[in-house]
Design an enzyme around this catalytic site. Structure first.
Site, PDB file in Angstrom:
ATOM      1  N   SER A   1      36.384  33.723  33.998  1.00  0.00           N
ATOM      2  CA  SER A   1      35.294  34.528  34.558  1.00  0.00           C
ATOM      3  C   SER A   1      33.954  34.144  33.936  1.00  0.00           C
ATOM      4  O   SER A   1      32.912  34.559  34.440  1.00  0.00           O
ATOM      5  CB  SER A   1      35.519  36.006  34.278  1.00  0.00           C
ATOM      6  OG  SER A   1      36.711  36.445  34.822  1.00  0.00           O
TER       7      SER A   1
ATOM      8  N   HIS B   1      36.603  30.207  40.269  1.00  0.00           N
ATOM      9  CA  HIS B   1      36.552  31.630  39.933  1.00  0.00           C
ATOM     10  C   HIS B   1      36.686  32.489  41.189  1.00  0.00           C
ATOM     11  O   HIS B   1      35.826  32.449  42.069  1.00  0.00           O
ATOM     12  CB  HIS B   1      35.238  31.945  39.196  1.00  0.00           C
ATOM     13  CG  HIS B   1      35.101  33.390  38.861  1.00  0.00           C
ATOM     14  ND1 HIS B   1      34.053  34.159  39.287  1.00  0.00           N
ATOM     15  CD2 HIS B   1      35.913  34.219  38.158  1.00  0.00           C
ATOM     16  CE1 HIS B   1      34.217  35.396  38.855  1.00  0.00           C
ATOM     17  NE2 HIS B   1      35.331  35.456  38.166  1.00  0.00           N
TER      18      HIS B   1
ATOM     19  N   GLU C   1      34.105  30.884  43.652  1.00  0.00           N
ATOM     20  CA  GLU C   1      33.060  30.066  43.026  1.00  0.00           C
ATOM     21  C   GLU C   1      33.684  28.772  42.501  1.00  0.00           C
ATOM     22  O   GLU C   1      34.688  28.824  41.777  1.00  0.00           O
ATOM     23  CB  GLU C   1      32.422  30.819  41.855  1.00  0.00           C
ATOM     24  CG  GLU C   1      31.512  31.935  42.305  1.00  0.00           C
ATOM     25  CD  GLU C   1      30.945  32.746  41.134  1.00  0.00           C
ATOM     26  OE1 GLU C   1      29.760  33.082  41.192  1.00  0.00           O
ATOM     27  OE2 GLU C   1      31.675  33.038  40.180  1.00  0.00           O
TER      28      GLU C   1
ATOM     29  N   ASN D   1      29.279  37.370  38.672  1.00  0.00           N
ATOM     30  CA  ASN D   1      29.241  38.314  37.548  1.00  0.00           C
ATOM     31  C   ASN D   1      27.819  38.573  37.065  1.00  0.00           C
ATOM     32  O   ASN D   1      27.512  39.661  36.589  1.00  0.00           O
ATOM     33  CB  ASN D   1      30.131  37.838  36.402  1.00  0.00           C
ATOM     34  CG  ASN D   1      31.549  38.356  36.593  1.00  0.00           C
ATOM     35  OD1 ASN D   1      31.743  39.470  37.073  1.00  0.00           O
ATOM     36  ND2 ASN D   1      32.531  37.552  36.249  1.00  0.00           N
TER      37      ASN D   1
END
Ligand SMILES: NC(=O)c1ccc[n+]([C@@H]2O[C@H](COP(=O)([O-])OP(=O)(O)OC[C@H]3O[C@@H](n4cnc5c(N)ncnc54)[C@H](O)[C@@H]3O)[C@@H](O)[C@H]2O)c1
Length: 315
Positions: A122, A143, A155, A194
């Site tokens: 992550s 990801h 991603e 994120n």
């Protein structure tokens, strides 16, 4: 490595993400070895996959049966066995640099010479993970959004050593799964998703700490306001639609008032001390008395599936 040559796959780590990643690979017709060091996790993973596929069937999102999907998944505690034939391996083990480097350095010797090694980290450095191998050009960040069997985006992170061929084959592979790759061309902590998510969470906590609005109203402002319109227009389209003059003026006025905290909010500490850790504890920012985590997640997944079906985003 060309995408057409990918036949066998492996997922290392069968936890919250890993089991569902193996499910996604199997749903697209790949043979998958799902490996975990913990036999109990593998048993749990099998049950979870069964429930996920049943839910997809109830929502008319797949014609596959649980048996079809499970027939393509080989559950194992042996990394060597999982890697032996795999053309594409996705590691989804615990978010810890040492553990990931150990796993990937062994995989290099256990897998064929052409295998692509993807990491579901992550936010750890893909470059640092890749340097645990002698073939860092075959290591790429991949990801996934949770839950991966529903969310359409992944991603793709290019570490400093990732070769263009690895990126291209990863794109191709994800497309065969019905997923849309998003390119993270420069490795930064948190990648894209994120960073955006935590920016919103930091400001939501700031508004709450300042007593500006309730938890429920801040959530409503996101769900029925910002997020709803963002389904149609992203931030850059929003700025274009108003005018850059306006957004420049709003930014000049607001930026100094937004949270720029470099530490996590004190609200985390207060809640954690009281044991209010979230759904699993029965209370977090909301009270979940009498509702299990499983039940709350199923309800979220049903709503997400309905939305994604309506938007035509399901493969
Ligand atoms: N949970 C999420 O929402 C989410 C979303 C996107 C990405 N990720 C990333 O996915 C990865 C896994 O996260 P998770 O939430 O599934 O964690 P998890 O703790 O649920 O699962 C990790 C699994 O890895 C296994 N494991 C640990 N060491 C191992 C080893 N050496 N070999 C094989 N298995 C091993 C553990 O037994 C465990 O079952 C992390 O890198 C995380 O950052 C998580």
């Amino acid at each position: 490595m060309r995408v057409e040559d990918i036949e066998h796959t492996a997922v290392i780590g069968a936890g919250v993400m890993g089991h569902a990643l193996a499910q996604v690979f199997a749903q697209s017709g790949y043979e998958v070895a799902l490996m975990d060091i913990d036999r109990d996790v593998l048993r749990w993973a099998e049950g979870q996959i069964q429930r996920n596929v049943e839910l997809l069937r109830e929502e008319d999102l797949t014609d596959l049966t649980v048996k079809d999907v499970l027939n393509s998944i080989y559950f194992t505690t042996s990394q060597r066995e999982a890697a032996r034939k795999a053309d594409f391996i996705l590691e989804s083990v615990t978010e810890n640099m040492k553990v990931k480097r150990e796993v990937i350095s062994k995989l290099e010797y256990q897998a064929p010479k052409h295998t692509i090694f993807a990491t579901n980290t992550s936010g750890l450095s893909v470059t640092e993970i890749s340097e645990a191998t002698r073939s860092p050009e075959r290591v790429v960040g991949c990801h996934w959004w949770n839950p991966p069997y529903i969310m359409p985006l992944v991603e793709v992170i290019q570490g400093e050593n990732t070769s263009p061929e690895t990126v291209q084959a990863t794109h191709g592979f994800l497309k065969t799964l019905g997923k849309e790759p998003i390119d993270v061309k420069k490795e930064v902590p948190g990648f894209i998703w994120n960073r955006l998510q935590i920016a919103v969470i930091r400001e939501a906590l700031h508004l709450l700490e300042e007593g500006v609005a309730s938890v429920k109203d801040i959530d409503r402002a996101v769900k029925k306001g910002y997020a709803l319109r963002s389904l149609v227009v992203g931030p850059f389209e929003t700025m274009d639609l108003s005018s850059l003059n306006l957004f420049r003026a709003v930014s000049a006025n607001l930026n100094p008032n937004l949270s720029n905290a470099s530490e996590p909010s004190r609200l985390f500490e207060e809640k954690i001390k009281r044991g209010e850790l979230g759904v699993a504890a029965g209370r977090g920012f909301y009270d979940y008395a009498g509702r299990s985590r499983e039940e709350v997640i199923r309800e979220r997944d049903r709503q997400l599936m309905a939305l994604i079906k309506y938007l035509g985003l399901m493969p």
